[in-house]
Design an enzyme around this catalytic site. Structure first.
Site, mmCIF file in Angstrom:
data_model
loop_
_atom_site.group_PDB
_atom_site.id
_atom_site.type_symbol
_atom_site.label_atom_id
_atom_site.label_comp_id
_atom_site.label_asym_id
_atom_site.label_seq_id
_atom_site.Cartn_x
_atom_site.Cartn_y
_atom_site.Cartn_z
ATOM 1 N N HIS A 154 106.847 33.610 16.905
ATOM 2 C CA HIS A 154 105.569 33.538 17.623
ATOM 3 C C HIS A 154 105.365 32.123 18.168
ATOM 4 O O HIS A 154 104.416 31.418 17.798
ATOM 5 C CB HIS A 154 104.417 33.936 16.705
ATOM 6 C CG HIS A 154 103.526 35.001 17.281
ATOM 7 N ND1 HIS A 154 104.004 36.230 17.691
ATOM 8 C CD2 HIS A 154 102.185 35.018 17.536
ATOM 9 C CE1 HIS A 154 103.007 36.951 18.149
ATOM 10 N NE2 HIS A 154 101.897 36.243 18.085
ATOM 11 N N ASN A 160 102.645 35.809 23.372
ATOM 12 C CA ASN A 160 103.995 35.963 22.840
ATOM 13 C C ASN A 160 104.593 37.340 23.104
ATOM 14 O O ASN A 160 105.771 37.458 23.441
ATOM 15 C CB ASN A 160 103.997 35.689 21.332
ATOM 16 C CG ASN A 160 103.704 34.248 21.003
ATOM 17 O OD1 ASN A 160 104.548 33.384 21.096
ATOM 18 N ND2 ASN A 160 102.448 33.979 20.623
#
Length: 227
Positions: A154, A160
């Site tokens: 992430h 993301n």
């Protein structure tokens, strides 16, 4: 490089944008997405933020298509993220500066301090696996495994999921494999693959959906040949 007819790219743009943004809770419908992306018509009820999420995704999608022949680099990934998060996040195109959490996930994400090194290692491992791949099945397995690792790191404050799914598209197209479109109604299954690090399950899911999309791609090619 795969031949990518315009009608196929328009279809892929709409489906990738709609479903990827909807997975992140964008409420714009598929038909509204068509109006916005293909006809530049904005329904009155669409919020500014949700419009920018779609418009940014369109720009990032086109950047991916233009960059198919380029090697995947950290710089290219930053570029994709910057385009996706334009007007939405002041940290666009930069790794996260603070800890972040995936809502509902049972695993911690990487710390800001360790993220740059983990991403360099992630990219090195990904490139090594793809270079050693002997078939399209190996390619899909490598990309699915890398996507799970990317999402668990992430690396960005926000965006993301959308970034990772476009990177998957880049990698698949670069290796002459039809892209994977993860449908919004399969969001729960997709999140489970990430949460459980279920590379095998995700690869089976991806392969099934890529095979369906390959039929769709071939239909566009066939219609083009009849013109």
């Amino acid at each position: 490089m795969m031949h990518l007819p315009k009608d196929y790219l328009d279809d892929l743009l709409v489906r990738m944008t709609h479903h990827s943004c909807a997975i992140e809770n964008n409420t714009i419908t598929l038909s509204e997405t068509v109006s916005i992306l293909l006809y530049q018509m904005i329904p009155g009820k669409v919020s500014v933020r949700e419009f920018y999420e779609l418009e940014n995704h369109r720009i990032a999608f086109n950047y991916i298509i233009e960059s198919i022949n380029q090697e995947l680099t950290i710089s290219l990934i930053h570029d994709v993220h910057s385009l996706l998060m334009d007007r939405l996040d002041h940290e666009k195109g930069h790794f996260k500066s603070h800890e972040n959490v995936i809502v509902g996930a049972t695993f911690p994400t990487a710390s800001p301090k360790e993220t740059p090194l983990l991403m360099e290692q992630w990219l090195l491992n990904l490139n090594n696996r793809i270079q050693k791949a002997k078939s399209s099945d190996d390619i899909i397995l490598s990309i699915c495994s890398s996507h799970i690792a990317f999402e668990r790191i992430h690396p960005y404050k926000d965006g993301n999921g959308r970034t990772g799914r476009l990177i998957m598209m880049h990698l698949l197209l670069k290796n002459r494999v039809v892209p994977l479109v993860i449908l919004k109604d399969q969001k729960h299954k997709y999140f489970q693959f990430l949460d459980k690090q279920d590379t095998e399950g995700f690869t089976v899911y991806a392969t099934e959906n890529i095979n369906k999309d390959r039929q769709r791609y071939n239909a566009f090619l066939n219609s083009l040949s009849k013109e």
